[in-house]
Structure formats: structure tokens, C-alpha cells
Scaffold this active site. Structure first.
Site, PDB file in Angstrom:
ATOM      1  N   HIS A   1      -2.814 -14.477   4.020  1.00 30.58           N
ATOM      2  CA  HIS A   1      -1.653 -15.160   4.182  1.00 30.58           C
ATOM      3  C   HIS A   1      -1.307 -15.410   5.627  1.00 30.58           C
ATOM      4  O   HIS A   1      -1.605 -14.388   6.438  1.00 30.58           O
ATOM      5  CB  HIS A   1      -0.761 -14.504   3.129  1.00 30.58           C
ATOM      6  CG  HIS A   1      -1.067 -14.504   1.817  1.00 30.58           C
ATOM      7  ND1 HIS A   1      -1.162 -15.606   1.194  1.00 30.58           N
ATOM      8  CD2 HIS A   1      -1.352 -13.473   1.008  1.00 30.58           C
ATOM      9  CE1 HIS A   1      -1.433 -15.323  -0.190  1.00 30.58           C
ATOM     10  NE2 HIS A   1      -1.431 -13.991  -0.148  1.00 30.58           N
TER      11      HIS A   1
ATOM     12  N   HIS B   1      -1.244 -18.612  -7.275  1.00 28.07           N
ATOM     13  CA  HIS B   1      -0.999 -17.262  -6.804  1.00 28.07           C
ATOM     14  C   HIS B   1       0.067 -17.228  -7.797  1.00 28.07           C
ATOM     15  O   HIS B   1       0.997 -17.873  -8.103  1.00 28.07           O
ATOM     16  CB  HIS B   1      -0.509 -17.333  -5.527  1.00 28.07           C
ATOM     17  CG  HIS B   1      -0.040 -15.996  -4.841  1.00 28.07           C
ATOM     18  ND1 HIS B   1       0.919 -15.353  -5.155  1.00 28.07           N
ATOM     19  CD2 HIS B   1      -0.838 -15.295  -3.971  1.00 28.07           C
ATOM     20  CE1 HIS B   1       0.777 -14.069  -4.509  1.00 28.07           C
ATOM     21  NE2 HIS B   1      -0.158 -14.003  -3.893  1.00 28.07           N
TER      22      HIS B   1
ATOM     23  N   ASP C   1      -6.291 -10.702   0.329  1.00 30.58           N
ATOM     24  CA  ASP C   1      -5.151 -10.508   0.427  1.00 30.58           C
ATOM     25  C   ASP C   1      -4.394  -9.985   1.782  1.00 30.58           C
ATOM     26  O   ASP C   1      -3.408  -9.347   1.563  1.00 30.58           O
ATOM     27  CB  ASP C   1      -4.463  -9.755  -0.876  1.00 30.58           C
ATOM     28  CG  ASP C   1      -3.064 -10.106  -1.545  1.00 30.58           C
ATOM     29  OD1 ASP C   1      -2.513 -11.298  -0.801  1.00 30.58           O
ATOM     30  OD2 ASP C   1      -2.615  -9.268  -2.157  1.00 30.58           O
TER      31      ASP C   1
END
Length: 317
Positions: free
Chosen positions: A9, A155, A280
Site C-alpha cells: 500500500h 481487499h 501487506d
């Protein structure tokens, strides 16, 4: 061995400030790492031995905006990500952010992201204002993904307020947030979302559509036989059973899970061709995730599939 990580991310601080956005309490603690898409992030990748990150913005904080604002911020986020990918095309790829409250605009933003910006798919964070991906209103998005031959990464998202109040309230704020989010609720919410799509016939209408979920399958591998037994008789008019549909249209990533038990369960339930590596970042440790990948009790051939071969086939083929 080459390593590609899929659920990594970012969120540019400049967009955060200019759009007046709030990352929320959990993500705010990682704001600096989310903003870092240069040498600092590359150093983290190099230390872990990760060759490529597929970037995604935390689109959950813009996904439910009213259509005009969601469209504007999503476009800005995608443009910023494209700049990052262009600077390091051998290290970064991208998933598009879409304005889900404006499905037709979202479909066009997905097309722009893939055809003009070079993205390899899109990420959606759960339901949007109570609308799941089985709703007819989002069919333009699914049809576009299928036509372009790119996957959608689903997600987890937070449950609707009524669900939160019924299941997760009654504790302190941090405990309630943990139960509703990464401690449990995210995963059951995402698994249910996938099953809604299957029983609603989404993959009957879009048989080539490919969906990705993280966290070693959000519990679906463990429950797969039970799901097959209980749900398939209810959707007997479909061309495939529920289990067959999941094994044909769903991919899993390892994001946030670095132990053998869930990995072996996922391998037995879905097979090595359907599982891909993820960290992640920055919410999980890249070195720990990559170390687990390299030492997990699986064959060398399966390790290569998880590390990069499946990603190359699904995203870069």
C-alpha cells in the site's frame, strides 16, 4: 529466486493534505511509510529480497465519497501512482483506485488505468455504501475488468454500521475496531462478499473475471468443503459448483500470514497455481514475509509459483 509482492500500500501525503482526507487511527501511524515510494521503500524491498511491489492506494478512504469527489480524488491518486511506476518500472506496478459510487466513471477509470497508465488491475475495499459486487449497478466495472483481462483485488472493508453495532460493539474503541477489522471482521466480511458474488451468478455472467483476495484466502480454504456441500445444491442451475467457481475465478495471496498451517490449508484447498505472495506493506514486515516464503515447507516448484510465476501469469502475461 524472483519475488513479486501484490498487496503493498501507499498514499501520497500531498493528496492526503490537498483533499482533506483522514487515514484513520491505524493507518495514520504508518503515514510516513505510505508516503515513501522512493529510495526508502526500495531499501525495504532490497533488504527482504523483493523484486517488485504491486502498489495500491488505501482507496477505502475515498471509495464512499459522493461521485464527483470520489472521481476526482481517485483520478489524482492514479496519476500519482503512475508517476511512481514510471520512475521505477522494473520495481513497481500498480492497481487502480476507482470511484465506486460512480460505477460508469469507475469502469472508465479502470480502462484508463490499464490502457493509458499501464496498471495491472484494480483494488476495491469491500462494499460501498452497502453495495456489494454482486449488485447489478457495478456490472460496468466487472465487465470492463473481464474485457481488459485484468483482475480485481478485493481487499477487506469495514462492515456496515448496523453489522458493526450488532457484532462488534460493547467494548472499548480499540477492541471493537480490532474485532471489526484485522482481528476478525475484515476477513469474514471479505469471504462473505466473495460468496455473494458466486451465489448471485457473477461468474456465470463474467466467466473470465478473475478476483484476488488476501490473507491466505480470508478463511475460504478452511471452509471450502463445507461451502461446497451447503451452497452448491442451492445454486444447481449454475454451470459449475460453488467450489469449481472459486477454484476457477479466485486467487489468494499470503498477505499478513507467515505461518505454515494456513498456507498448507490454502494449498490443499486451492492448489499452488492459485496462490501468490504478498506482504501487506507497511502493515506487515517485508523481511518476515519473504523469509517465511523462502523457508515454508513446500516444494521448490510451488515456492516459485507463489513467489513470482503465478503473478507473472495473472498480471504480466
Amino acid at each position: 529466486m524472483k519475488v513479486v509482492a501484490l498487496e503493498e500500500h501507499m498514499f501520497p501525503r500531498e493528496v492526503l493534505v490537498s483533499a482533506g482526507l483522514d487515514l484513520g487511527s491505524r493507518a495514520s501511524r504508518r503515514a510516513a511509510e505510505l508516503d515513501e515510494v522512493g529510495e526508502g521503500r526500495l531499501a525495504v524491498m532490497d533488504e527482504a529480497g523483493i523484486d517488485v511491489q504491486v502498489l495500491s492506494t488505501l482507496g477505502n478512504i475515498v471509495q464512499e465519497f459522493e461521485p464527483e469527489r470520489a472521481s476526482s480524488v481517485s483520478r489524482e491518486l492514479n496519476d500519482r501512482m503512475a508517476v511512481v511506476v514510471t520512475k521505477h518500472p522494473d520495481r513497481f506496478r500498480g492497481f487502480a483506485t476507482m470511484p465506486m459510487t460512480a460505477p460508469e466513471v469507475a469502469a472508465d477509470e479502470l480502462r484508463r488505468g490499464v490502457e493509458e497508465l499501464g496498471f495491472v488491475g484494480a483494488m476495491i475495499h469491500g462494499q460501498t455504501q452497502g453495495v456489494f459486487l454482486d449488485d447489478p449497478s457495478v456490472q460496468p466495472i466487472l465487465a470492463t475488468a473481464e474485457r481488459l483481462g485484468v483482475p480485481i483485488y478485493l481487499h477487506p472493508g469495514l462492515p456496515p454500521a448496523a453489522v458493526h453495532d450488532a457484532y462488534y460493539a460493547g467494548f472499548g474503541p480499540e477492541i471493537s475496531a480490532g474485532l471489526a477489522g484485522a482481528g476478525w471482521g475484515w476477513h469474514s466480511e471479505c469471504a462473505l462478499h466473495v460468496l455473494r458474488m458466486v451465489v448471485a451468478g457473477v461468474f456465470e455472467r463474467f466467466p473470465e473475471l478473475q478476483l484476488i483476495v488476501g490473507h491466505m484466502g480470508e478463511g475460504l480454504p478452511f471452509h471450502l468443503d463445507r461451502i461446497e456441500t451447503m451452497l452448491t445444491p442451492l445454486v444447481g442451475h449454475h454451470d459449475r459448483t460453488v467450489g469449481e467457481t472459486l477454484r476457477n475465478n479466485l486467487h489468494l495471496t499470503t498477505s499478513g500470514y507467515n505461518t505454515a498451517t494456513p498456507l498448507l490449508c490454502a494449498l490443499l484447498a486451492f492448489g499452488a497455481d492459485r496462490i501468490l505472495f504478498s506482504v501487506d506493506h507497511p502493515f506487515a514486515d517485508s523481511v518476515a514475509a519473504a523469509t517465511f516464503l523462502r523457508h515454508a515447507p513446500i516444494s521448490g516448484a510451488d515456492r516459485e509459483k507463489l513467489a513470482y510465476r503465478n503473478a507473472e501469469s495473472l498480471l504480466f502475461g
